[in-house]
Design an enzyme around this catalytic site. Structure first.
Site, PDB file in Angstrom:
ATOM      1  N   ASP A 120       0.812  -1.212   0.000  1.00 24.34           N
ATOM      2  CA  ASP A 120       0.000   0.000   0.000  1.00 24.34           C
ATOM      3  C   ASP A 120       0.848   1.265   0.000  1.00 24.34           C
ATOM      4  O   ASP A 120       0.455   2.286  -0.573  1.00 24.34           O
ATOM      5  CB  ASP A 120      -0.933   0.011   1.213  1.00 24.34           C
ATOM      6  CG  ASP A 120      -2.137  -0.881   1.013  1.00 24.34           C
ATOM      7  OD1 ASP A 120      -2.032  -1.839   0.220  1.00 24.34           O
ATOM      8  OD2 ASP A 120      -3.183  -0.625   1.631  1.00 24.34           O
TER       9      ASP A 120
ATOM     10  N   CYS B 216       1.102  -8.217   5.300  1.00 20.25           N
ATOM     11  CA  CYS B 216       0.741  -6.810   5.106  1.00 20.25           C
ATOM     12  C   CYS B 216      -0.741  -6.588   4.828  1.00 20.25           C
ATOM     13  O   CYS B 216      -1.541  -7.504   4.889  1.00 20.25           O
ATOM     14  CB  CYS B 216       1.633  -6.193   4.046  1.00 20.25           C
ATOM     15  SG  CYS B 216       3.327  -5.960   4.669  1.00 20.25           S
ATOM     16  N   ASP B 217      -1.059  -5.347   4.473  1.00 22.21           N
ATOM     17  CA  ASP B 217      -2.383  -4.766   4.662  1.00 22.21           C
ATOM     18  C   ASP B 217      -3.572  -5.595   4.188  1.00 22.21           C
ATOM     19  O   ASP B 217      -4.528  -5.798   4.923  1.00 22.21           O
ATOM     20  CB  ASP B 217      -2.435  -3.399   3.984  1.00 22.21           C
ATOM     21  CG  ASP B 217      -1.544  -2.386   4.683  1.00 22.21           C
ATOM     22  OD1 ASP B 217      -0.618  -2.807   5.385  1.00 22.21           O
ATOM     23  OD2 ASP B 217      -1.763  -1.185   4.521  1.00 22.21           O
ATOM     24  N   LYS B 218      -3.588  -6.041   2.937  1.00 19.60           N
ATOM     25  CA  LYS B 218      -4.765  -6.755   2.428  1.00 19.60           C
ATOM     26  C   LYS B 218      -4.573  -8.261   2.422  1.00 19.60           C
ATOM     27  O   LYS B 218      -5.516  -9.000   2.134  1.00 19.60           O
ATOM     28  CB  LYS B 218      -5.101  -6.278   1.000  1.00 19.60           C
ATOM     29  CG  LYS B 218      -5.292  -4.781   0.883  1.00 19.60           C
ATOM     30  CD  LYS B 218      -6.318  -4.264   1.873  1.00 19.60           C
ATOM     31  CE  LYS B 218      -6.351  -2.758   1.903  1.00 19.60           C
ATOM     32  NZ  LYS B 218      -5.108  -2.136   2.425  1.00 19.60           N
TER      33      LYS B 218
ATOM     34  N   CYS C  38       5.325  -2.465   8.352  1.00 18.77           N
ATOM     35  CA  CYS C  38       5.728  -1.156   8.891  1.00 18.77           C
ATOM     36  C   CYS C  38       5.504  -1.089  10.398  1.00 18.77           C
ATOM     37  O   CYS C  38       4.517  -1.577  10.931  1.00 18.77           O
ATOM     38  CB  CYS C  38       4.997  -0.047   8.170  1.00 18.77           C
ATOM     39  SG  CYS C  38       5.492   0.103   6.440  1.00 18.77           S
TER      40      CYS C  38
ATOM     41  N   GLU D 233      -6.729   4.792  -0.014  1.00 15.33           N
ATOM     42  CA  GLU D 233      -6.286   5.336   1.265  1.00 15.33           C
ATOM     43  C   GLU D 233      -5.861   6.788   1.095  1.00 15.33           C
ATOM     44  O   GLU D 233      -5.320   7.168   0.059  1.00 15.33           O
ATOM     45  CB  GLU D 233      -5.112   4.516   1.819  1.00 15.33           C
ATOM     46  CG  GLU D 233      -5.521   3.146   2.290  1.00 15.33           C
ATOM     47  CD  GLU D 233      -4.393   2.390   2.961  1.00 15.33           C
ATOM     48  OE1 GLU D 233      -4.691   1.406   3.647  1.00 15.33           O
ATOM     49  OE2 GLU D 233      -3.216   2.782   2.799  1.00 15.33           O
TER      50      GLU D 233
ATOM     51  N   SER E 277      -4.925   5.129   5.612  1.00 17.46           N
ATOM     52  CA  SER E 277      -3.839   4.233   5.991  1.00 17.46           C
ATOM     53  C   SER E 277      -3.820   4.084   7.500  1.00 17.46           C
ATOM     54  O   SER E 277      -4.242   4.983   8.236  1.00 17.46           O
ATOM     55  CB  SER E 277      -2.509   4.816   5.512  1.00 17.46           C
ATOM     56  OG  SER E 277      -1.423   4.229   6.186  1.00 17.46           O
TER      57      SER E 277
END
EC number: 4.2.1.9
Length: 610
Positions: A81, A122-124, A193, A489, A515
């Site tokens: 992202d 990570c995100d998704k 992150c 985002e 985000s």
């Protein structure tokens, strides 16, 4: 007792062709009597949170084979992202969640896998795999790649992360040399992150849901202790197979673990730790896959009663995920919530009979087990690397200060109401969300004039050209799941507001999302979205908007008659941006938009259209 699903392709004369193909993958005669366990890896060289995962699937596979299973690894896609941020690449991020969920389902069902290990980060990717596991409902264990170490530079006293680089880059007072120094230091290692951003939030929530092992969300990616998590994931999935296929124990299945009570536990943790607002989107989506009636109303109800017990970047510069681990990790927070009678402790987990038993074992305050204390001392080494398990640094002591430490007890909470809230009003009839953990208390009630943008790009241009002034509420619309499409985002707009010194003087309201790195009075997920006829599409420049977090309200201060008149006018011309956008929308994105629901439904596909 349930039969192995894999018998469909491994048993009987008619499956000779399938067995011949299985043999070509390395299976022998004895293997056809064993459970076939799929390992969904998400290794990619595009994403720092996944760059170190290449060999870790095989690490799990060897452990599964040692304990009597057959392991078969495959890969999913993974979008970064941060790299996709601020351009058309972000249109693909949220839709990739559905692609990941579908791909895991396709592989597991096409090959009749008996169980599943999800290697996400990570995100998704974690949400997509979570959705798939609840669709499939076969024994499943999650193990993540782990968080990145926080960065350091001589220019600042505090630790660094991705957001520091973005904010400083937009600061006209910062020199190129300063920006370059922070850029080189902000993301020093492999891993997700380092703050309580979306990736780490979701990996922490899998612990509360009961689908991963203690430490999954908080042991840094570089630490040798994480290797044991991967090995234990292989052992645990074998145990789950025995419990389900040998004893028909429904608590060995994802839906037997991730019940309504478990979802309440997960959002309770989320509120207490001030997680990313994206987690609301993903938990709602996962609940739908599990056929659990968990809604925005449940989140609203819980957000009013759960205090904030942990505050981590981006909500403060003092703590990062590595500090949460030192304070006892997610089980440290869960233990404090349990002491406050805010958890369902009788729910099952993949590793313990009940969550209550797990808390008794893993709570650093309550246990005298030196092995547990040693585990939570695992810390960062401060060495730049992309290699997993490459260091064994330990903190000299644990953070057990529940008065002023990283994790607080109920009496000394950072705030009496938690870090996430759902707001309702005439411009968000189905709700919108705000990360209150990142909002200064002085602007919990805020009234300002609207400055409307029809895209994120236009808003960024407006902020950087000083169109946005103190006291304004920036409205960014037609950025929802359908209208974007893809629900971008808004980290760049919020970061640029900070860099302009407007973080406490302006608000941002959008049908897009934020985000996990976002803080400030940033309100997203407005539902219904503008493209679905939501009232956010009726706001005009200069309208007064009032935001009242204590009252959970957001309203445009015009009459109902005026709002109705605008609705008729908008309906006549269609729910689309007033200004044309030079945005490339591929057929793949158009297909996503065709079925996408608004954020209050998790932005999942509208199954009534299927």
């Amino acid at each position: 007792m349930p039969e192995y699903r894999s018998k469909t392709s491994t048993y009987g004369r008619n499956m000779a062709g399938a067995r011949a193909l299985w043999r070509a993958t390395g299976m022998k005669d004895d293997d056809f009597q064993k459970p076939i366990i799929a390992i969904a890896n998400s290794f990619t060289q595009f994403v720092p949170g996944h760059v170190h995962l290449k060999d870790l699937g095989q690490l799990v596979a060897r452990e599964i084979e040692r304990l009597g299973g057959v392991a078969k690894e495959f890969n999913t896609i993974a979008v970064d992202d941060g790299i996709a941020m601020g351009h058309d690449g972000m249109l693909y991020s949220l839709p990739s969640r559905e692609i990941i969920a579908d791909s895991v389902e396709y592989m597991a069902n096409a090959h009749c896998a008996d169980a599943l290990v999800c290697i996400s980060n990570c995100d998704k990717i974690t949400p997509g795999m979570l959705m798939a596991s609840l669709r499939l409902n076969i024994p499943t264990v999650f193990v993540s790649g782990g968080p990145m170490e926080a960065g350091k530079t001589k220019l600042t006293d505090h630790k660094l992360d991705l957001v520091d680089a973005m904010v400083l880059a937009a600061d006209p007072h910062a020199s190129d040399e300063e920006v370059a120094a922070v850029e080189r230091s902000a993301c020093p290692t492999c891993g997700s992150c380092s703050g309580m951003f979306t990736a780490n939030s979701m990996n922490c929530l899998t612990e509360a849901l009961g689908l991963s092992l203690p430490g999954n969300g908080t042991v840094v990616a570089t630490h040798s202790d994480r290797k044991q998590l991967f090995l234990n994931a292989g052992r645990t999935v074998i145990e789950l197979c025995h419990r389900w296929y040998g004893n028909e124990d429904a608590t060995a299945l994802p839906r037997g673990i991730a019940t309504f009570a478990a979802f309440e536990n997960a959002i309770t943790l989320d509120i207490a730790m001030g997680g990313s607002t994206n987690t609301i989107l993903h938990l709602l989506a996962a609940a739908q896959e599990a056929e659990v009636p968990f809604t925005m109303q449940d989140i609203d109800r819980l957000s009013r009663n759960v205090p904030q017990l942990c505050k981590v970047a981006p909500n403060t510069q003092k703590y990062h995920i590595e500090d949460v681990h030192r304070a006892g990790g997610i089980f440290g927070i869960l233990a404090e919530l349990a002491r406050g009678n805010l958890l369902h402790t009788d729910v099952a987990t993949v590793h313990s009979k009940t969550l209550g038993e797990a808390i008794a074992t893993w709570d650093i305050i309550g246990t005298q087990d030196e092995a547990v204390h040693t585990f939570y001392k695992a810390g960062p080494a401060g060495i730049s690397t992309q290699v997993a398990f490459s260091q064994s640094t330990r903190w000299p002591s644990l953070d057990t200060d529940r008065t002023e430490g990283c994790i607080r007890d109920m009496e000394h909470a950072f705030s009496k109401e938690g870090g996430l809230a759902v707001l309702y009003g005439n411009i968000a009839q189905d709700g919108c969300v705000v990360k209150t953990a990142g909002v200064d208390a002085s602007i919990h009630v805020f009234e300002g004039s609207a400055l409307v943008y029809e895209s994120q790009e236009a808003a960024v241009k407006g902020i950087l050209s000083d169109e946005v002034q103190p006291g304004m509420i920036v409205v960014i619309r037609y950025e929802g799941p359908k209208g974007g499409p893809g629900m971008q985002e808004m980290l760049y707009p919020t970061s640029y507001l900070k860099s302009k010194g407007l973080g406490k003087q302006c608000a941002l309201f959008t049908d897009g999302r934020f985000s996990g790195g976002t803080s400030g009075l940033s309100i997203g997920h407005a539902s219904p979205e503008a493209a679905a006829g939501g009232a956010i599409g009726l706001i005009r420049d200069g309208d007064r908007i009032r935001i009242d977090i204590p009252q959970r309200a957001i309203n445009v201060l015009i009459s109902e008659e005026e709002l109705a008149s605008r609705r008729l006018e908008q309906h006549a011309i269609g729910w689309k941006p007033a200004q044309s956008r030079t945005r490339k929308v591929s057929s793949a994105l158009k297909a996503y938009a065709l079925l996408a629901t608004s954020a209050d439904k998790g932005a999942v596909r509208n199954k009534t259209l299927l």
